[in-house]
Design a protein around this motif. Structure first.
Motif, PDB file in Angstrom:
ATOM      1  N   ASP A 115      45.358   7.254  46.134  1.00 50.68           N
ATOM      2  CA  ASP A 115      44.550   6.708  47.235  1.00 50.68           C
ATOM      3  C   ASP A 115      43.942   5.387  46.752  1.00 50.68           C
ATOM      4  N   LEU A 116      44.701   4.310  46.934  1.00 45.64           N
ATOM      5  CA  LEU A 116      44.317   3.025  46.342  1.00 45.64           C
ATOM      6  C   LEU A 116      42.951   2.543  46.799  1.00 45.64           C
ATOM      7  N   ASN A 117      42.618   2.805  48.064  1.00 43.68           N
ATOM      8  CA  ASN A 117      41.323   2.341  48.567  1.00 43.68           C
ATOM      9  C   ASN A 117      40.284   3.463  48.653  1.00 43.68           C
ATOM     10  N   ALA A 118      40.637   4.617  48.131  1.00 42.76           N
ATOM     11  CA  ALA A 118      39.703   5.760  48.048  1.00 42.76           C
ATOM     12  C   ALA A 118      39.091   6.129  49.386  1.00 42.76           C
ATOM     13  N   ASN A 119      39.874   6.037  50.480  1.00 42.13           N
ATOM     14  CA  ASN A 119      39.322   6.362  51.796  1.00 42.13           C
ATOM     15  C   ASN A 119      39.664   7.778  52.256  1.00 42.13           C
ATOM     16  N   GLY A 120      40.335   8.575  51.418  1.00 45.04           N
ATOM     17  CA  GLY A 120      40.622   9.960  51.763  1.00 45.04           C
ATOM     18  C   GLY A 120      41.815  10.138  52.657  1.00 45.04           C
ATOM     19  N   ALA A 121      42.566   9.084  52.958  1.00 49.68           N
ATOM     20  CA  ALA A 121      43.754   9.175  53.795  1.00 49.68           C
ATOM     21  C   ALA A 121      44.866   8.358  53.165  1.00 49.68           C
ATOM     22  N   ARG A 122      46.106   8.764  53.454  1.00 49.27           N
ATOM     23  CA  ARG A 122      47.216   8.020  52.885  1.00 49.27           C
ATOM     24  C   ARG A 122      47.550   6.843  53.799  1.00 49.27           C
ATOM     25  N   ASP A 123      47.403   5.665  53.271  1.00 49.49           N
ATOM     26  CA  ASP A 123      47.691   4.460  54.027  1.00 49.49           C
ATOM     27  C   ASP A 123      49.047   3.890  53.593  1.00 49.49           C
ATOM     28  N   THR A 124      49.535   2.992  54.397  1.00 47.47           N
ATOM     29  CA  THR A 124      50.810   2.345  54.090  1.00 47.47           C
ATOM     30  C   THR A 124      50.766   1.716  52.705  1.00 47.47           C
ATOM     31  N   GLY A 125      51.820   2.000  51.956  1.00 44.65           N
ATOM     32  CA  GLY A 125      51.945   1.404  50.637  1.00 44.65           C
ATOM     33  C   GLY A 125      51.323   2.197  49.515  1.00 44.65           C
ATOM     34  N   GLU A 126      50.630   3.288  49.827  1.00 40.48           N
ATOM     35  CA  GLU A 126      50.038   4.091  48.763  1.00 40.48           C
ATOM     36  C   GLU A 126      51.103   5.016  48.188  1.00 40.48           C
ATOM     37  N   PRO A 127      51.381   4.921  46.900  1.00 36.76           N
ATOM     38  CA  PRO A 127      52.540   5.592  46.308  1.00 36.76           C
ATOM     39  C   PRO A 127      52.299   7.061  46.021  1.00 36.76           C
ATOM     40  N   GLY A 128      53.404   7.837  46.032  1.00 35.71           N
ATOM     41  CA  GLY A 128      53.336   9.219  45.603  1.00 35.71           C
ATOM     42  C   GLY A 128      53.187   9.300  44.101  1.00 35.71           C
ATOM     43  N   LEU A 129      52.611  10.405  43.667  1.00 36.16           N
ATOM     44  CA  LEU A 129      52.388  10.616  42.235  1.00 36.16           C
ATOM     45  C   LEU A 129      53.366  11.673  41.740  1.00 36.16           C
ATOM     46  N   ALA A 130      54.353  11.237  40.982  1.00 40.33           N
ATOM     47  CA  ALA A 130      55.378  12.137  40.466  1.00 40.33           C
ATOM     48  C   ALA A 130      54.889  12.846  39.212  1.00 40.33           C
ATOM     49  N   GLY A 131      55.461  14.035  38.970  1.00 40.14           N
ATOM     50  CA  GLY A 131      55.190  14.743  37.729  1.00 40.14           C
ATOM     51  C   GLY A 131      53.855  15.423  37.644  1.00 40.14           C
ATOM     52  N   ARG A 132      53.116  15.513  38.742  1.00 41.95           N
ATOM     53  CA  ARG A 132      51.823  16.189  38.725  1.00 41.95           C
ATOM     54  C   ARG A 132      52.018  17.709  38.852  1.00 41.95           C
ATOM     55  N   THR A 133      51.216  18.480  38.165  1.00 43.63           N
ATOM     56  CA  THR A 133      51.267  19.941  38.235  1.00 43.63           C
ATOM     57  C   THR A 133      50.354  20.432  39.354  1.00 43.63           C
ATOM     58  N   VAL A 134      50.922  21.206  40.273  1.00 43.91           N
ATOM     59  CA  VAL A 134      50.178  21.829  41.366  1.00 43.91           C
ATOM     60  C   VAL A 134      50.330  23.339  41.192  1.00 43.91           C
ATOM     61  N   TYR A 135      49.256  24.078  41.364  1.00 50.44           N
ATOM     62  CA  TYR A 135      49.339  25.521  41.138  1.00 50.44           C
ATOM     63  C   TYR A 135      48.504  26.295  42.150  1.00 50.44           C
ATOM     64  N   ILE A 136      48.905  27.538  42.334  1.00 47.20           N
ATOM     65  CA  ILE A 136      48.120  28.474  43.137  1.00 47.20           C
ATOM     66  C   ILE A 136      47.186  29.207  42.193  1.00 47.20           C
ATOM     67  N   ASP A 137      45.897  29.113  42.464  1.00 42.47           N
ATOM     68  CA  ASP A 137      44.905  29.734  41.601  1.00 42.47           C
ATOM     69  C   ASP A 137      44.828  31.222  41.942  1.00 42.47           C
ATOM     70  N   ALA A 138      45.818  31.985  41.444  1.00 45.73           N
ATOM     71  CA  ALA A 138      45.960  33.383  41.835  1.00 45.73           C
ATOM     72  C   ALA A 138      44.797  34.244  41.374  1.00 45.73           C
ATOM     73  N   ASP A 139      44.227  33.937  40.222  1.00 43.68           N
ATOM     74  CA  ASP A 139      43.135  34.761  39.713  1.00 43.68           C
ATOM     75  C   ASP A 139      41.755  34.215  40.042  1.00 43.68           C
ATOM     76  N   GLY A 140      41.713  33.093  40.772  1.00 49.35           N
ATOM     77  CA  GLY A 140      40.438  32.538  41.199  1.00 49.35           C
ATOM     78  C   GLY A 140      39.583  32.025  40.058  1.00 49.35           C
ATOM     79  N   SER A 141      40.209  31.690  38.944  1.00 47.69           N
ATOM     80  CA  SER A 141      39.439  31.257  37.777  1.00 47.69           C
ATOM     81  C   SER A 141      38.975  29.807  37.874  1.00 47.69           C
TER      82      SER A 141
END
Length: 354
Positions: free
Chosen positions: A233-259
């Protein structure tokens, strides 16, 4: 008269015949009286003397304590039909088909024996399909002991059959047009036509007694999915605007144990070259999805100021879309040290972005 012979003065005679047999409990339903299968007392046997449309001349008798019966003093040459009464849930196996003995005895036949009747008091099984959501297009084949009773069952469809008391298996399998990996199924069987107590049915195995009336319901739920994108989020406005790039290689997980942290056993995925990620084959329910930040200079910048987590409630067969919106701080602040940043936890409607 004198001198004449009288001819053609013949005498015909015949012997009465008897018809007899036994009513027995065909416990294994194989149509043959096996060792240990006892007679059934008190059953009504009916004999029709060749006049099937007129019951007024029918003869009846009741089986004795050993299941035996007999009709004696019968005129030969008539077509007799012998039948037995059929109580509720009783299944005739001997003789098969009509469960009647039809024969025309001749004089001299004497006592025609072994006109037996075999059968058993069966158990009734109803298999029912319930889909969640009810409009789901999935179709399933419903089987008892591996034999398909109803092919292509949809929501509310059911099949009924009568089986020999004992151990049986109920099952469902996806029809050819349905991918079974998209679904989870639960089985519940209940006595007394579906209104009584729960009948144990682990693995689809159930034990039935004579006269049982069991309804087994497969509740089949389409699995859900969550997907989204991690972007800068290049302008830190909380929305994806034109030209804002995707972030590859990031780990996303389901917090199954709520830790609140990535733990062993938490389902994980990695964003692709465009920053996209997804979790599929999920059971309906509530999930918390988080992303792992590379270092403390990265922060979640969605409109609520939340950190890297979202509370997501999935309904059957629905897909939840989410964006992990991030901004990079050039200065590190103590209150946002990695592992101690706090954020909002909210629920979102399936199919809508939060």
């Amino acid at each position: 008269m004198s001198g004449q012979d009288a001819t053609g003065k013949s005498f015909g005679s015949y012997q009465d015949v008897s018809l007899s047999g036994t009513q027995y409990d065909d416990a294994n339903g194989n149509g043959t009286r096996d060792a240990g299968e006892g007679g059934v007392a008190g059953r009504t046997i009916t004999l029709d003397p060749g006049t099937p449309g007129d019951s007024s001349d029918d003869l009846t008798t009741t089986t004795g304590s050993d299941g035996s019966y007999s009709f004696s003093g019968l005129k030969p040459g008539l077509q007799y039909t012998i039948g037995t009464d059929r109580p509720a849930h009783w299944v005739c196996t001997d003789p098969a088909a009509s469960c009647d003995h039809v024969l025309t005895p001749q004089s001299g036949d004497g006592d025609v024996q072994n006109l037996d009747f075999g059968g058993y008091v069966g158990a009734q099984v109803t298999i029912r399909e319930t889909l969640d959501p009810t409009t789901d297009p999935g179709r399933f084949d419903l089987s008892v002991d591996g034999n398909v009773q109803l092919a292509g069952a949809g929501d509310g469809d059911a099949a009924q059959t009568t089986v020999v008391p004992g151990s049986h298996t109920v099952s469902q399998s996806p029809a050819s047009s349905t991918d079974g990996s998209d679904y989870d199924a639960q089985l519940e069987c209940r006595a007394d036509g579906g209104t009584g107590a729960v009948v144990p049915s682990a693995g689809g195995q159930l034990t039935l007694a004579p006269g049982d009336d069991v309804v087994c319901t497969f509740t089949t739920v389409r699995r859900a999915s969550i997907s989204g994108t991690s972007f800068e989020d290049l302008n830190a406005n909380g929305a994806r605007d034109t030209g804002e790039p995707g972030l590859a290689g990031r780990t996303v997980y389901i917090d199954a144990d709520g830790s609140g942290n990535l733990s062993p056993g938490d389902p994980t995925t990695t964003t692709d070259s465009s920053g996209a990620w997804s979790f599929t084959g999920l059971a309906p329910g509530s999930y918390t999805v988080r992303s792992v930040e590379p270092d403390a200079s990265w922060h979640c910048s969605n409109g609520r100021g939340a950190r890297e987590r979202e509370g997501i409630r999935l309904l059957p067969g629905r897909r939840a879309l989410r964006h992990a919106v991030q901004r990079r701080e050039r200065e590190r602040h103590a209150q946002f040290r990695r592992g101690r940043r706090r954020g909002a936890h909210h629920h979102a409607r399936p199919g809508h972005a939060g």
